[in-house]
Design a protein around this motif. Structure first.
Motif, PDB file in Angstrom:
ATOM      1  N   SER A  46       0.842  -1.210   0.000  1.00  0.00           N
ATOM      2  CA  SER A  46       0.000   0.000   0.000  1.00  0.00           C
ATOM      3  C   SER A  46       0.873   1.255   0.000  1.00  0.00           C
ATOM      4  N   PHE A  47       0.249   2.375  -0.350  1.00  0.00           N
ATOM      5  CA  PHE A  47       0.917   3.673  -0.289  1.00  0.00           C
ATOM      6  C   PHE A  47       0.136   4.539   0.688  1.00  0.00           C
ATOM      7  N   SER A  48       0.784   4.970   1.756  1.00  0.00           N
ATOM      8  CA  SER A  48       0.123   5.822   2.749  1.00  0.00           C
ATOM      9  C   SER A  48       0.901   7.117   2.896  1.00  0.00           C
ATOM     10  N   SER A  49       0.175   8.166   3.247  1.00  0.00           N
ATOM     11  CA  SER A  49       0.819   9.447   3.531  1.00  0.00           C
ATOM     12  C   SER A  49       0.416   9.907   4.908  1.00  0.00           C
ATOM     13  N   VAL A  50       1.264  10.741   5.487  1.00  0.00           N
ATOM     14  CA  VAL A  50       0.897  11.402   6.731  1.00  0.00           C
ATOM     15  C   VAL A  50       1.054  12.899   6.505  1.00  0.00           C
ATOM     16  N   ILE A  51       0.005  13.618   6.906  1.00  0.00           N
ATOM     17  CA  ILE A  51      -0.011  15.061   6.674  1.00  0.00           C
ATOM     18  C   ILE A  51      -0.424  15.749   7.972  1.00  0.00           C
ATOM     19  N   THR A 218      -4.269   5.522   1.593  1.00  0.00           N
ATOM     20  CA  THR A 218      -4.769   6.079   2.854  1.00  0.00           C
ATOM     21  C   THR A 218      -3.957   7.315   3.215  1.00  0.00           C
ATOM     22  N   VAL A 219      -4.649   8.376   3.609  1.00  0.00           N
ATOM     23  CA  VAL A 219      -3.972   9.575   4.110  1.00  0.00           C
ATOM     24  C   VAL A 219      -4.256   9.668   5.612  1.00  0.00           C
ATOM     25  N   PHE A 220      -3.200   9.631   6.413  1.00  0.00           N
ATOM     26  CA  PHE A 220      -3.344   9.797   7.854  1.00  0.00           C
ATOM     27  C   PHE A 220      -3.203  11.281   8.172  1.00  0.00           C
ATOM     28  N   VAL A 221      -4.284  11.853   8.684  1.00  0.00           N
ATOM     29  CA  VAL A 221      -4.269  13.276   8.998  1.00  0.00           C
ATOM     30  C   VAL A 221      -3.930  13.428  10.476  1.00  0.00           C
ATOM     31  N   MET A 222      -2.874  14.217  10.748  1.00  0.00           N
ATOM     32  CA  MET A 222      -2.430  14.375  12.142  1.00  0.00           C
ATOM     33  C   MET A 222      -2.823  15.726  12.713  1.00  0.00           C
ATOM     34  N   GLY A 223      -3.123  15.718  13.997  1.00  0.00           N
ATOM     35  CA  GLY A 223      -3.339  16.948  14.739  1.00  0.00           C
ATOM     36  C   GLY A 223      -2.148  17.154  15.662  1.00  0.00           C
ATOM     37  N   ALA A 224      -2.022  18.366  16.194  1.00  0.00           N
ATOM     38  CA  ALA A 224      -0.843  18.706  16.995  1.00  0.00           C
ATOM     39  C   ALA A 224      -1.169  18.789  18.485  1.00  0.00           C
ATOM     40  N   ARG A 225      -0.097  18.729  19.268  1.00  0.00           N
ATOM     41  CA  ARG A 225      -0.132  18.950  20.724  1.00  0.00           C
ATOM     42  C   ARG A 225      -1.241  18.184  21.440  1.00  0.00           C
ATOM     43  N   PRO A 226      -1.071  16.948  21.730  1.00  0.00           N
ATOM     44  CA  PRO A 226       0.012  16.084  21.268  1.00  0.00           C
ATOM     45  C   PRO A 226      -0.261  15.573  19.858  1.00  0.00           C
ATOM     46  N   GLY A 227       0.810  15.227  19.152  1.00  0.00           N
ATOM     47  CA  GLY A 227       0.670  14.692  17.799  1.00  0.00           C
ATOM     48  C   GLY A 227      -0.110  13.377  17.830  1.00  0.00           C
ATOM     49  N   ARG A 228      -1.151  13.317  17.028  1.00  0.00           N
ATOM     50  CA  ARG A 228      -1.969  12.102  16.987  1.00  0.00           C
ATOM     51  C   ARG A 228      -2.671  12.017  15.643  1.00  0.00           C
ATOM     52  N   VAL A 229      -3.138  10.818  15.287  1.00  0.00           N
ATOM     53  CA  VAL A 229      -3.867  10.673  14.031  1.00  0.00           C
ATOM     54  C   VAL A 229      -5.325  11.034  14.283  1.00  0.00           C
ATOM     55  N   ILE A 230      -5.817  12.052  13.556  1.00  0.00           N
ATOM     56  CA  ILE A 230      -7.222  12.451  13.713  1.00  0.00           C
ATOM     57  C   ILE A 230      -8.117  11.543  12.884  1.00  0.00           C
ATOM     58  N   GLU A 231      -7.657  11.240  11.668  1.00  0.00           N
ATOM     59  CA  GLU A 231      -8.487  10.378  10.818  1.00  0.00           C
ATOM     60  C   GLU A 231      -7.623   9.704   9.751  1.00  0.00           C
ATOM     61  N   ALA A 232      -7.989   8.455   9.440  1.00  0.00           N
ATOM     62  CA  ALA A 232      -7.364   7.757   8.316  1.00  0.00           C
ATOM     63  C   ALA A 232      -8.335   7.861   7.148  1.00  0.00           C
ATOM     64  N   VAL A 233      -7.993   8.668   6.168  1.00  0.00           N
ATOM     65  CA  VAL A 233      -8.893   8.906   5.033  1.00  0.00           C
ATOM     66  C   VAL A 233      -8.533   7.942   3.895  1.00  0.00           C
ATOM     67  N   THR A 234      -9.481   7.092   3.522  1.00  0.00           N
ATOM     68  CA  THR A 234      -9.257   6.149   2.424  1.00  0.00           C
ATOM     69  C   THR A 234      -9.490   6.852   1.093  1.00  0.00           C
ATOM     70  N   ILE A 235      -8.502   6.794   0.200  1.00  0.00           N
ATOM     71  CA  ILE A 235      -8.615   7.462  -1.102  1.00  0.00           C
ATOM     72  C   ILE A 235      -8.989   6.419  -2.148  1.00  0.00           C
ATOM     73  N   ASP A 236     -10.223   6.494  -2.585  1.00  0.00           N
ATOM     74  CA  ASP A 236     -10.743   5.482  -3.487  1.00  0.00           C
ATOM     75  C   ASP A 236     -10.703   5.992  -4.931  1.00  0.00           C
ATOM     76  N   LEU A 237      -9.492   6.177  -5.454  1.00  0.00           N
ATOM     77  CA  LEU A 237      -9.311   6.552  -6.864  1.00  0.00           C
ATOM     78  C   LEU A 237      -8.586   5.391  -7.539  1.00  0.00           C
ATOM     79  N   PRO A 238      -8.888   5.139  -8.827  1.00  0.00           N
ATOM     80  CA  PRO A 238      -8.259   3.981  -9.490  1.00  0.00           C
ATOM     81  C   PRO A 238      -6.752   4.135  -9.644  1.00  0.00           C
ATOM     82  N   ARG A 239      -6.051   3.000  -9.761  1.00  0.00           N
ATOM     83  CA  ARG A 239      -4.611   2.999 -10.042  1.00  0.00           C
ATOM     84  C   ARG A 239      -4.390   2.450 -11.433  1.00  0.00           C
ATOM     85  N   PRO A 240      -3.320   2.867 -12.129  1.00  0.00           N
ATOM     86  CA  PRO A 240      -2.387   3.891 -11.684  1.00  0.00           C
ATOM     87  C   PRO A 240      -3.030   5.280 -11.695  1.00  0.00           C
ATOM     88  N   ARG A 241      -2.603   6.084 -10.730  1.00  0.00           N
ATOM     89  CA  ARG A 241      -3.083   7.464 -10.679  1.00  0.00           C
ATOM     90  C   ARG A 241      -2.387   8.271 -11.782  1.00  0.00           C
TER      91      ARG A 241
END
Ligand SMILES: Nc1ncnc2c1ncn2[C@@H]1O[C@H](COP(=O)(O)OP(=O)(O)OP(=O)(O)O)[C@@H](O)[C@H]1O
Ligand SMILES: [Mg+2]
Length: 268
Positions: A46-51, A218-241
């Motif tokens: 899989s390919f995941s990002s953290v933002i 999947t994009v893991f969206v982080m919030g600050a203080r303390p750093g934590r994952v707010i939501e794991a957003v599943t990106i349902d677009l076909p591959r290859p992008r």
């Protein structure tokens, strides 16, 4: 058998290669809680990002996953074994290409093998290194020195250096942030192609919502203080992008959703 699930009930395509449970990090000197209660499952291939905003703990998370620093709490499992230090099955790439200027491109790429297994092993891998240069479009540049490469070419050489050890996972901390937008788009598509060809599991730190969406399952969206994952957003677009997907309504909806999450997270 009960299927394994990530947050929001999305079934995983493959068993997780990386599993993080309750990962926290407190930097003792300043009693700073950089991360708290991070749970992640990265399926194989899989390919995941953290933002997240600057300072929310993204690099800290990546370094913990790479075994470069230890967590204060929780566990990190990669391929059924706890990550307790740097490992052969992990490849990392940083913001700068960090090639050694006195080594040719091919010698830079073979350096991790030379350090790990010796000169003879590096010689045996020379053909593989040439094949990697082909893969990233650097055929003919094996004898060039880093000063003779453009920024994008140096980054591509750094990708080869990461791939030569055949890591199961690629941990990428804003690898292309120093590049201009056109080269960066191109590099992102190259990265996707390489990951698909090698069936690598990738985890990318980025500040760009568009980059995260176009590349990720999947994009893991982080919030600050303390750093934590707010939501794991599943990106349902076909591959290859493809780059033209950025104009699609679905792409726009993902970007808006993540932007809203980030602005909420930074207010909390
Ligand atoms: N070695 C360290 N000692 C003490 N505090 C640290 C250390 N490394 C990072 N921090 C702190 O931990 C927090 C998270 O830092 P980190 O580098 O993980 O953020 P980041 O999300 O990668 O930020 P950026 O987007 O700017 O790269 C910050 O508040 C930072 O000051
Ligand atoms: Mg960082």
């Amino acid at each position: 058998m009960i299927p394994q699930r990530v947050k929001e009930g999305t079934p995983l395509a493959a068993p997780p290669v990386y599993t993080l449970r309750g990962v926290g990090k407190t930097y003792a000197r300043r009693s700073l809680v950089a991360l708290e209660g991070v749970n992640l499952d990265l399926p194989r291939g899989s390919f995941s990002s953290v933002i997240g905003s600057s300072g929310c703990g993204k690099s800290t998370l990546l370094k913990i996953m790479a075994g470069l620093i230890s967590p204060s709490a929780g566990s990190v499992i990669l391929a059924d074994r706890p990550v307790l230090g740097p490992r052969r099955d992990i490849g990392m790439m940083f913001q700068q290409a960090t090639l050694f200027p006195w080594l040719t491109t091919i010698d830079n790429i073979l350096l991790p093998i030379r350090i790990r297994d010796g000169r003879a092993a590096a010689r045996d891998k020379a053909a593989d290194a040439m094949a990697l240069l082909d893969l990233v479009g650097l055929r003919g540049f094996d004898k060039a020195y880093p000063a003779e490469l453009s920024g994008g070419m140096a980054q591509r050489a750094a990708i080869c250096r990461m791939l030569i050890t055949e890591p199961a996972v690629l941990l990428l901390d804003e690898p292309f942030s120093a590049l201009d937008e056109l080269v960066r788009d191109f590099m992102n598509m190259e990265l996707q192609r390489i990951c698909l060809e090698r069936e690598a599991t990738a985890f990318l730190v980025t500040h760009s919502i568009a980059e995260a969406v176009i590349l990720s399952d999947t994009v893991f969206v982080m919030g600050a203080r303390p750093g934590r994952v707010i939501e794991a957003v599943t990106i349902d677009l076909p591959r290859p992008r493809t780059l033209d997907m950025v104009t699609s309504p679905a792409f726009g909806r993902y970007v808006t959703h993540i932007r809203n999450l980030l602005s909420t997270g930074s207010q909390s």
